[in-house]
Every structure is written in structure tokens, then in C-alpha cells.
Design an enzyme around this catalytic site. Structure first.
Site, PDB file in Angstrom:
ATOM      1  N   CYS A 103      45.539 -44.989 -22.131  1.00 13.52           N
ATOM      2  CA  CYS A 103      45.374 -43.540 -23.081  1.00 13.52           C
ATOM      3  C   CYS A 103      44.817 -43.233 -21.817  1.00 13.52           C
ATOM      4  CB  CYS A 103      44.136 -43.522 -24.067  1.00 13.52           C
ATOM      5  SG  CYS A 103      45.816 -44.044 -26.020  1.00 13.52           S
ATOM      6  N   ASP A 143      39.479 -43.343 -27.323  1.00 16.02           N
ATOM      7  CA  ASP A 143      39.213 -44.009 -28.323  1.00 16.02           C
ATOM      8  C   ASP A 143      38.737 -45.428 -28.188  1.00 16.02           C
ATOM      9  OD1 ASP A 143      41.651 -42.677 -28.554  1.00 16.02           O
ATOM     10  OD2 ASP A 143      42.988 -43.755 -27.200  1.00 16.02           O
ATOM     11  N   LYS A 198      44.982 -37.355 -31.814  1.00 16.18           N
ATOM     12  CA  LYS A 198      45.981 -37.295 -32.117  1.00 16.18           C
ATOM     13  C   LYS A 198      46.912 -38.692 -32.113  1.00 16.18           C
ATOM     14  CE  LYS A 198      43.947 -40.398 -27.573  1.00 16.18           C
ATOM     15  NZ  LYS A 198      44.864 -41.934 -27.596  1.00 16.18           N
TER      16      LYS A 198
END
Length: 217
Positions: A163, A20, A118
């Protein structure tokens, strides 16, 4: 299974998972992580040492259930109960195809083998690169790693206490040797979330190594 630190980083059994590093998590983005841009040069130095690099990317549809804007009267960082349990509500971020969802422009990972997106299910959040927040729906990453003969993963990215930590815990639960590189991560640290995440990872058997030490191997 060998200890992860006994393998050279470019061993085909090792992979770097970059989580991310997207514009919305960089200072100036909709869900900025303080210092998020500072990890990019370090990741760029680490990545060429790995034969296998995998990118995880938040990729939400508009109106996602994890957005505060989808719950009238709620504000970012409130919590609500969804079908799978307690959900922290976030500002709208990483909308599919948006500038905020794009990887940081300075991230240099030309040899990345896989980009796994995701959070695509509008009703289920997905912090982890391995299993969605309902804790039942796999992303397919574990299967990919096994198919490629990878048993050791190194994790970097954003945010450490969400995450990245969830991905590390799920990697361990799936049986992978797992190494977190803390100096190549940054955290949100919401109400003590960083301390909790570090303790959970340590209990689960996640190893911790600084990037400077790895680059000296």
C-alpha cells in the site's frame, strides 16, 4: 515545482500521508506486518511537524474479492485472475467497522485533515491511496491535494511493499513530489516484493529520507 526537501515540513504545500496503521496490520492482527507497531512512536513524533496530515484506511466489506475466503479452495497469498488482472489473495482483514479496521490505539494524529477509506468496492482491491487496483478508479485524494495547494507528499505506514509503495508510485504519476520515509514503514516482503517495490519507486523518482534526518531539518 520545488524540490521537496527545499520546503519546511510545515509548509502548506507539504502533507504527511499515514497509510494503513490499523490493528489488522499490527502483530496479532489478521494480516500482521512484522514490526508494524514499532513505527507508531516515530509517526507520532513526525506528524506534529506537518500542517497537513492525511490518513489512509483499508475499509473492506465482508466477502471482498481480495479475500481468500471468497474463493473456494484458495488459500491466503495464492493469486487469482480478476477482471482487472492478477490479485493476491489475503486473509480477511480490515472489515468495515471492525476492531481490525480501527487505527492503532496509540496513533496520535488529532490534527489530521482527512481520512480516506479505500478497498470499499467489493470487486476491486485498493492498495494505493490514490487509485484502485483496476488502475482506473481514482479515490479522490489527488484532487483533494491539488484543491488544497499541496504539491509535496511524505509517506509512512504499512505495508511498505504494497500500500505504501503503490501510493508513492501513484503520487509520482499524478505529478507530486514524493518522499518515502523508510524507517517509518514496515514491509510484508512476499517473494521479493520489497526489493521490487524499492526499485520501482527509485525509477519513478520517489525520494527516500530517514525520519531522523527529517526531524533535524
Amino acid at each position: 515545482m520545488p524540490n521537496s526537501t527545499s520546503l519546511p515540513l510545515n509548509d502548506p504545500r507539504c502533507a504527511l500521508i499515514v497509510i494503513d496503521v490499523q490493528n489488522d496490520f499490527i502483530p496479532g492482527g489478521n494480516l500482521a506486518v512484522a514490526g508494524g507497531d514499532e513505527i507508531v512512536p516515530l509517526i507520532n513524533r513526525l506528524a506534529p511537524r506537518f500542517r497537513n496530515v492525511i490518513i489512509a484506511q483499508d475499509w473492506h466489506p465482508a466477502g471482498h474479492a481480495s479475500f481468500a475466503s471468497s474463493h473456494p479452495g484458495r488459500q491466503p497469498f495464492d493469486t487469482v485472475q480478476l477482471a482487472y488482472g492478477t490479485q493476491v489473495l489475503w486473509p480477511d482483514h480490515c472489515l468495515q467497522g471492525s476492531h481490525g479496521a480501527q487505527l492503532h490505539a496509540d496513533l496520535q494524529l488529532p490534527h489530521a485533515r482527512l481520512v480516506i477509506r479505500k478497498g470499499c468496492n467489493p470487486q476491486i482491491d485498493s492498495y494505493s491511496a490514490f487509485v484502485e487496483a483496476d488502475r482506473q478508479t481514482p479515490t479522490g485524494l489527488a484532487g483533494y491535494l491539488r484543491e488544497c495547494g499541496i504539491d509535496t507528499v511524505y509517506l509512512v505506514g504499512l505495508a511498505l511493499d504494497y500500500c505504501v509503495a503503490w501510493s508513492a508510485l501513484d503520487a509520482r504519476a499524478a505529478g507530486f513530489n514524493t518522499v518515502l520515509i523508510p524507517d517509518a514503514c514496515r514491509a510484508i516482503d512476499l517473494d521479493g516484493s520489497l526489493k521490487r517495490a524499492m526499485a520501482q519507486m527509485e525509477t519513478a523518482g520517489v525520494q527516500f529520507m530517514e525520519a531522523k534526518d527529517l526531524m533535524n531539518l
